[in-house]
Design an enzyme around this catalytic site. Structure first.
Site, PDB file in Angstrom:
ATOM      1  N   HIS A   1       0.854  -1.187   0.000  1.00  0.00           N
ATOM      2  CA  HIS A   1       0.000   0.000   0.000  1.00  0.00           C
ATOM      3  C   HIS A   1       0.893   1.242   0.000  1.00  0.00           C
ATOM      4  CE1 HIS A   1      -3.992  -1.746   1.688  1.00  0.00           C
ATOM      5  NE2 HIS A   1      -3.335  -2.679   1.006  1.00  0.00           N
TER       6      HIS A   1
ATOM      7  N   CYS B   1      -3.023  -0.002   7.329  1.00  0.00           N
ATOM      8  CA  CYS B   1      -2.206   1.215   7.234  1.00  0.00           C
ATOM      9  C   CYS B   1      -2.425   2.125   8.435  1.00  0.00           C
ATOM     10  CB  CYS B   1      -2.489   1.929   5.925  1.00  0.00           C
ATOM     11  SG  CYS B   1      -1.914   0.981   4.494  1.00  0.00           S
TER      12      CYS B   1
ATOM     13  N   GLU C   1       0.892   3.893   1.804  1.00  0.00           N
ATOM     14  CA  GLU C   1       1.332   4.325   3.126  1.00  0.00           C
ATOM     15  C   GLU C   1       2.494   3.474   3.642  1.00  0.00           C
ATOM     16  OE1 GLU C   1      -3.276   4.664   3.207  1.00  0.00           O
ATOM     17  OE2 GLU C   1      -1.765   3.455   2.195  1.00  0.00           O
TER      18      GLU C   1
ATOM     19  N   CYS D   1      -6.689   2.233   5.199  1.00  0.00           N
ATOM     20  CA  CYS D   1      -7.354   0.993   5.595  1.00  0.00           C
ATOM     21  C   CYS D   1      -6.921   0.631   7.020  1.00  0.00           C
ATOM     22  CB  CYS D   1      -6.978  -0.121   4.613  1.00  0.00           C
ATOM     23  SG  CYS D   1      -5.267  -0.689   4.809  1.00  0.00           S
TER      24      CYS D   1
END
Length: 158
Positions: A55, A88, A57, A85
């Site tokens: 992801h 993260c 992040e 999410c």
């Protein structure tokens, strides 16, 4: 931090999101700033890297931790084009990031207020100051355009 700086850094996060879009990934971008310097950048690469962890992040945090030389990202601000999410958001709390600036909200998986708010869970030992809706329209539009194109591609395959 002032709004103009926040806007500039969110524009850079949007540039990261465009990199994801260009490789047919969900266009999410993130940057981490420490003392007015970008020390971490990331964009969504889950399909490309074949990794649940890829992801924006997480990738930005890995780069920032390498720069600082520690897992603690105190004194930083993270700019994310889409509300994080649960994975993260948990990583943001664990990294002790004190401030996050968000673009668009994520009503299906958002963990900074949409579904749950892990960034401000009082039972955790760290809470995050969150600023909402920075460059909201641009952050929302890139996602809408991506998913519209994806739906059109799927229709063409039928």
């Amino acid at each position: 931090m002032d709004a103009e700086k926040d806007r500039n850094y969110m524009e850079i996060a949007l540039e990261e999101a465009r990199k994801a879009y260009a490789i047919n990934e969900v266009p999410i971008g993130a940057v981490i700033v420490y003392r007015d310097q970008i020390i971490g950048r990331g964009y969504n690469r889950r399909n490309t890297d074949k990794s649940t962890l890829a992801h924006a992040e997480i990738l930005a945090m890995e780069e920032a931790m390498a720069f600082i030389g520690d897992w603690r990202l105190e004194e930083t601000t993270m700019y994310i084009t889409l509300e994080p999410c649960p994975m993260c958001a948990g990583a943001i709390v664990q990294a002790r990031i004190p401030r996050v600036v968000l673009g668009a909200m994520n009503p299906k998986a958002g963990s900074a207020g949409s579904v749950v708010n892990l960034l401000n869970e009082p039972k955790f030992n760290h809470q995050v100051q969150v600023e909402y809706d920075m460059c909201h329209d641009a952050c929302k539009a890139i996602l809408q355009d991506f998913f519209k194109e994806l739906r059109e591609q799927k229709k063409g395959l039928r």
